[in-house]
Design a protein around this motif. Structure first.
Motif, PDB file in Angstrom:
ATOM      1  N   ASP A   1     -14.910  -1.185   3.455  1.00 53.39           N
ATOM      2  CA  ASP A   1     -16.313  -1.465   3.128  1.00 53.39           C
ATOM      3  C   ASP A   1     -16.441  -1.966   1.683  1.00 53.39           C
ATOM      4  N   PRO A   2     -17.013  -3.158   1.483  1.00 57.42           N
ATOM      5  CA  PRO A   2     -17.142  -3.705   0.116  1.00 57.42           C
ATOM      6  C   PRO A   2     -17.931  -2.797  -0.819  1.00 57.42           C
ATOM      7  N   GLY A   3     -18.990  -2.190  -0.298  1.00 57.37           N
ATOM      8  CA  GLY A   3     -19.794  -1.296  -1.132  1.00 57.37           C
ATOM      9  C   GLY A   3     -19.000  -0.101  -1.611  1.00 57.37           C
ATOM     10  N   ASN A   4     -18.156   0.443  -0.741  1.00 55.95           N
ATOM     11  CA  ASN A   4     -17.316   1.574  -1.131  1.00 55.95           C
ATOM     12  C   ASN A   4     -16.326   1.179  -2.221  1.00 55.95           C
ATOM     13  N   LEU A   5     -15.676   0.028  -2.048  1.00 51.90           N
ATOM     14  CA  LEU A   5     -14.713  -0.405  -3.066  1.00 51.90           C
ATOM     15  C   LEU A   5     -15.399  -0.650  -4.399  1.00 51.90           C
ATOM     16  N   GLY A   6     -16.548  -1.333  -4.375  1.00 51.43           N
ATOM     17  CA  GLY A   6     -17.279  -1.581  -5.618  1.00 51.43           C
ATOM     18  C   GLY A   6     -17.687  -0.296  -6.312  1.00 51.43           C
TER      19      GLY A   6
ATOM     20  N   GLN B   1     -20.612  -7.491  -6.690  1.00 47.09           N
ATOM     21  CA  GLN B   1     -21.978  -7.033  -6.925  1.00 47.09           C
ATOM     22  C   GLN B   1     -22.017  -5.519  -7.118  1.00 47.09           C
ATOM     23  N   ALA B   2     -21.290  -4.803  -6.249  1.00 46.22           N
ATOM     24  CA  ALA B   2     -21.327  -3.343  -6.283  1.00 46.22           C
ATOM     25  C   ALA B   2     -20.640  -2.751  -7.507  1.00 46.22           C
ATOM     26  N   THR B   3     -19.720  -3.499  -8.116  1.00 42.67           N
ATOM     27  CA  THR B   3     -19.037  -2.967  -9.306  1.00 42.67           C
ATOM     28  C   THR B   3     -19.952  -2.919 -10.521  1.00 42.67           C
ATOM     29  N   MET B   4     -21.010  -3.708 -10.519  1.00 41.69           N
ATOM     30  CA  MET B   4     -21.955  -3.759 -11.645  1.00 41.69           C
ATOM     31  C   MET B   4     -21.250  -4.001 -12.979  1.00 41.69           C
ATOM     32  N   GLY B   5     -20.187  -4.791 -12.936  1.00 41.22           N
ATOM     33  CA  GLY B   5     -19.478  -5.136 -14.160  1.00 41.22           C
ATOM     34  C   GLY B   5     -18.181  -4.385 -14.378  1.00 41.22           C
TER      35      GLY B   5
ATOM     36  N   GLU C   1     -12.212   4.687   5.716  1.00 43.33           N
ATOM     37  CA  GLU C   1     -13.496   5.279   6.078  1.00 43.33           C
ATOM     38  C   GLU C   1     -13.482   5.969   7.446  1.00 43.33           C
ATOM     39  N   ALA C   2     -12.817   5.362   8.423  1.00 47.64           N
ATOM     40  CA  ALA C   2     -12.834   5.906   9.780  1.00 47.64           C
ATOM     41  C   ALA C   2     -11.636   6.804  10.082  1.00 47.64           C
TER      42      ALA C   2
ATOM     43  N   LEU D   1     -16.941  13.383   4.306  1.00 47.02           N
ATOM     44  CA  LEU D   1     -17.766  12.775   3.278  1.00 47.02           C
ATOM     45  C   LEU D   1     -17.494  11.279   3.225  1.00 47.02           C
ATOM     46  N   ASN D   2     -18.480  10.507   2.775  1.00 51.42           N
ATOM     47  CA  ASN D   2     -18.244   9.103   2.464  1.00 51.42           C
ATOM     48  C   ASN D   2     -17.128   9.025   1.427  1.00 51.42           C
TER      49      ASN D   2
END
Length: 242
Positions: free
Chosen positions: A107-112, A142-146, A195-196, A225-226
């Motif tokens: 998941d990209p959001g998880n990695l970020g 995007q998810a890393t926020m820098g 994740e799974a 947990l996530n």
């Protein structure tokens, strides 16, 4: 004005094979772009709907309409700026201190988010299995926020690395030792699983130090947990112990 060729190139960078072919990636939003501009990443070009980033050369900026920005954006609701940057070669892995290793995070959001956590807790090195999502995926950036500018990421044969490292290897499992009561070292590899499916069977065999985040709910039925949430807890406990 954005040409058709520019639109074609920029939108192609949403796919990994084209990012690799061109050695380029996109970043969106003033916060992320500003962090990248202040780092060692090299700007290819900047597209804006309004005058921003005054220190960027005029030759590297193009003012575009909102409709044109929407054509090149990877976001459902575009920001007011998009930049194309050149990829960087990862620095060599140094087996020192705390290192986080990701076993097929998809998941990209998880990695970020995990990259942001590494940045927050002072983890300078992040190791990714070869099937972990690409750090230059627009959603990851995007998810890393820098934080992508401050954490060194290497994609490696994780199985082989864990078998040969001299550092102690830790992993999170449902049946490990209680992380809140363990004395945790200053150095080691912390493996976080898919994740799974969690940590793969190959790597599970290698991990000698099995940790668990205990459940406190009365029913004890929550499966897991996530992975990003679990990473936050694990890193916090490692830092608290030292």
């Amino acid at each position: 004005m954005v040409s058709k060729n520019q639109i074609k190139l920029i939108t192609s960078l949403q796919q990994k094979k084209y990012r690799l072919a061109h050695q380029l990636f996109i970043a969106e939003g003033a916060k992320v772009i500003q962090e990248l501009l202040l780092s060692k990443f090299e700007l290819e070009h900047l597209y804006l709907t309004e005058p921003l980033f005054n220190r960027v050369l005029a030759s590297q900026k193009t003012i575009v309409s909102e409709s044109d920005l929407k054509k090149i954006s990877a976001l459902a609701t575009p920001n007011n700026c998009l930049a194309v940057f050149k990829m960087q070669d990862a620095k060599p892995v140094i087996e020192k201190g705390l290192i986080v290793a990701l076993d097929d995070i998809r998941d990209p959001g998880n990695l970020g988010t995990i990259m942001r956590l590494c940045d927050w807790f002072g983890i300078e090195q992040l190791l990714c299995s070869e099937h972990t999502v690409d750090i230059y995926n627009p959603k990851v950036v995007q998810a890393t926020m820098g934080s992508i500018t401050r954490v060194n990421v290497n994609y490696i044969d994780l199985d082989a690395f864990l078998e040969n490292t001299a550092l102690p290897v830790f992993g999170t499992f449902m049946n490990g030792k209680n992380i809140y009561t363990e004395k945790l070292p200053k150095e080691g590899i912390i493996v976080m699983g898919n994740e799974a499916n969690g940590i793969s069977k190959n790597n599970e065999i290698t991990i000698k130090n099995r940790l668990t985040i205990p459940r406190f709910g009365n029913l004890q039925v929550t499966e897991s947990l996530n992975v990003a949430t679990a990473t936050a807890i694990v890193l916090s406990e490692f830092r608290r112990s030292n």
